[in-house]
Design a protein around this motif. Sequence first.
Motif, PDB file in Angstrom:
ATOM      1  N   LEU A  25     -23.682  42.184  14.936  1.00  0.00           N
ATOM      2  CA  LEU A  25     -23.027  43.490  14.802  1.00  0.00           C
ATOM      3  C   LEU A  25     -23.713  44.382  13.779  1.00  0.00           C
ATOM      4  O   LEU A  25     -23.780  45.604  13.962  1.00  0.00           O
ATOM      5  CB  LEU A  25     -21.556  43.297  14.426  1.00  0.00           C
ATOM      6  N   GLN A  26     -24.227  43.790  12.695  1.00  0.00           N
ATOM      7  CA  GLN A  26     -24.903  44.591  11.685  1.00  0.00           C
ATOM      8  C   GLN A  26     -26.104  45.322  12.269  1.00  0.00           C
ATOM      9  O   GLN A  26     -26.420  46.445  11.866  1.00  0.00           O
ATOM     10  CB  GLN A  26     -25.328  43.717  10.515  1.00  0.00           C
ATOM     11  N   TYR A  33     -20.451  36.049  21.064  1.00  0.00           N
ATOM     12  CA  TYR A  33     -19.797  34.743  21.073  1.00  0.00           C
ATOM     13  C   TYR A  33     -19.891  34.108  19.697  1.00  0.00           C
ATOM     14  O   TYR A  33     -20.906  34.227  19.008  1.00  0.00           O
ATOM     15  CB  TYR A  33     -20.470  33.809  22.079  1.00  0.00           C
ATOM     16  N   ALA A  34     -18.846  33.383  19.320  1.00  0.00           N
ATOM     17  CA  ALA A  34     -18.867  32.631  18.066  1.00  0.00           C
ATOM     18  C   ALA A  34     -17.808  31.538  18.127  1.00  0.00           C
ATOM     19  O   ALA A  34     -16.817  31.648  18.854  1.00  0.00           O
ATOM     20  CB  ALA A  34     -18.600  33.536  16.864  1.00  0.00           C
ATOM     21  N   GLY A  35     -18.038  30.481  17.364  1.00  0.00           N
ATOM     22  CA  GLY A  35     -17.084  29.376  17.328  1.00  0.00           C
ATOM     23  C   GLY A  35     -17.082  28.720  15.968  1.00  0.00           C
ATOM     24  O   GLY A  35     -17.861  29.074  15.082  1.00  0.00           O
ATOM     25  N   GLY A  36     -16.208  27.741  15.810  1.00  0.00           N
ATOM     26  CA  GLY A  36     -16.120  27.022  14.552  1.00  0.00           C
ATOM     27  C   GLY A  36     -15.664  25.593  14.776  1.00  0.00           C
ATOM     28  O   GLY A  36     -14.962  25.296  15.758  1.00  0.00           O
ATOM     29  N   THR A  81     -15.330  33.059  12.643  1.00  0.00           N
ATOM     30  CA  THR A  81     -15.949  33.615  13.848  1.00  0.00           C
ATOM     31  C   THR A  81     -16.278  35.098  13.654  1.00  0.00           C
ATOM     32  O   THR A  81     -17.308  35.575  14.132  1.00  0.00           O
ATOM     33  CB  THR A  81     -15.050  33.437  15.090  1.00  0.00           C
ATOM     34  N   GLU A  82     -15.412  35.819  12.945  1.00  0.00           N
ATOM     35  CA  GLU A  82     -15.691  37.225  12.643  1.00  0.00           C
ATOM     36  C   GLU A  82     -16.971  37.357  11.827  1.00  0.00           C
ATOM     37  O   GLU A  82     -17.818  38.213  12.096  1.00  0.00           O
ATOM     38  CB  GLU A  82     -14.519  37.834  11.865  1.00  0.00           C
ATOM     39  N   ASN A  83     -17.118  36.504  10.821  1.00  0.00           N
ATOM     40  CA  ASN A  83     -18.303  36.549   9.963  1.00  0.00           C
ATOM     41  C   ASN A  83     -19.569  36.218  10.743  1.00  0.00           C
ATOM     42  O   ASN A  83     -20.616  36.836  10.540  1.00  0.00           O
ATOM     43  CB  ASN A  83     -18.149  35.577   8.793  1.00  0.00           C
ATOM     44  N   ILE A 136     -10.827  37.710  27.404  1.00  0.00           N
ATOM     45  CA  ILE A 136     -11.151  37.852  25.986  1.00  0.00           C
ATOM     46  C   ILE A 136      -9.884  37.542  25.194  1.00  0.00           C
ATOM     47  O   ILE A 136      -8.927  38.323  25.208  1.00  0.00           O
ATOM     48  CB  ILE A 136     -11.633  39.275  25.648  1.00  0.00           C
ATOM     49  N   PRO A 137      -9.801  36.401  24.515  1.00  0.00           N
ATOM     50  CA  PRO A 137      -8.584  36.065  23.775  1.00  0.00           C
ATOM     51  C   PRO A 137      -8.353  36.992  22.589  1.00  0.00           C
ATOM     52  O   PRO A 137      -9.299  37.444  21.938  1.00  0.00           O
ATOM     53  CB  PRO A 137      -8.837  34.621  23.313  1.00  0.00           C
ATOM     54  N   THR A 138      -7.087  37.282  22.316  1.00  0.00           N
ATOM     55  CA  THR A 138      -6.724  38.111  21.162  1.00  0.00           C
ATOM     56  C   THR A 138      -6.772  37.269  19.887  1.00  0.00           C
ATOM     57  O   THR A 138      -6.914  36.043  19.928  1.00  0.00           O
ATOM     58  CB  THR A 138      -5.314  38.669  21.330  1.00  0.00           C
ATOM     59  N   HIS A 139      -6.614  37.958  18.765  1.00  0.00           N
ATOM     60  CA  HIS A 139      -6.523  37.276  17.471  1.00  0.00           C
ATOM     61  C   HIS A 139      -5.416  36.229  17.507  1.00  0.00           C
ATOM     62  O   HIS A 139      -5.619  35.064  17.136  1.00  0.00           O
ATOM     63  CB  HIS A 139      -6.252  38.330  16.391  1.00  0.00           C
TER      64      HIS A 139
END
Length: 316
Positions: free
Chosen positions: A312-313, A286-289, A304-306, A62-65
Motif C-alpha cells: 500500500l505504501q 492478501y495477508a495472513g498470520g 494483517t493490516e501492517n 472479502i471478509p469484514t473486520h
Amino acid sequence: MQKLFISLPGNSDYKVYTSDSGGGFAFRFSSFEGHEEVNLKMNQTNDESFLSENLGGQHFNIPTHEEYVKLVENTVAHIRKNDLGKIVMSRPQRFDKIIEPVLVFKKLVEAYPTACVYLFTHPEVGTWMGATPETLLSKKGDVLKTMSLAGTQKKGEEDKFTGKEKIEQELVTDYITEILNSEKGVEGVKAEGPIIAEAGNVVHLKTAIEATVQGSFNLSSLIKKLHPTPAVAGFPKKEALEFIKKNEPYKRSFYAGYFGLNQRTDAHYFVNLRCMQVFHDSVVLYAGGGITRDSNPEAEWEETENKMQTLLQVLK
C-alpha cells in the motif's frame, strides 16, 4: 501474453522474461494447494510492454473486520480443543484503484531491495505482483539455502516479540530441518538464528538454513515436500490445511503458493507473500498470520493490516 518481471533479493535492477518454447529458463508459478500450476520455458527480453488483456474482474468474498476477528477466535478455540501448534489464517482486501503494473513493479524494486519483487502476467491465472521476503529454496551449484521466517512485529517494536512468536518460529525451523535431514542427496544441514529481519514496515524472526547436495538430489521433489511450510499453513500440516479449507471464506489461489526460476544448476524459489492480484479496476491484496492458542484476535487483524502496508505504501 505471458511475461515475467523479476528482481532477486539484493539486486537494485530487474530482468524481463517472455514465454518461449525453446527458452533457457524454466519458470514455475504454483498455487497454495498445488492444484493449479503454470510451467513455462522463458527467455530474457528487452521488451517491457504490458498489455491489459490479462486483467480480469474479481469475484470472491472479502471478509469484514468483524468476520476475520471471529474467524481468528474460532481458530484459537479449535487449536486449544485439539492441542494443535499453529494455523495460518489469511484474508484478501480489495482496493478500488487503477494502476500501471510495470510502473508499480519498478517502484517496488526501488523500495524493497532485500525482497524478491516480481510481476507475472498470464492469460489463465491473471496478473500477480509482490515483494516477498521469504525464500522457499535456492540452489547455486551444490549449495542449498532456505529460511524459516515466522513471527511478526511492527518495525521499531522489535522488543515486543513474545513466546508466542518464538514458538511460531521454532515450529517452522524444526519442520524445514527435519525434511532436509531426511531428504536423499542432502547433507550437512545447518541452521543459524533466529535474527530479526526487516520486511517492509514489519520485522520477522528469521533462521537461515543451509545444506549441500549431491547427484541423487531432486529439487522438485524437495520443493513439494517443503511447501506449504508451517509459515503459511500451520502445524501439524495436515490438520492445519483441513481447517483452512473448511473455514477460510475464500480460495487463496496463488497467494501463499510459490514461484521460481531455474537455469542450469541454479534455482531460486520464493513463497508468494506480500502480494496482490491486479484487475482492470482494482487490486486485491492478501495477508495472513500464524494463529496459536495464545493469539489475540484484534492483534492478528492488526498484523494483517501492517503486512498489507508493504504494498500500500507504494500504491499510494
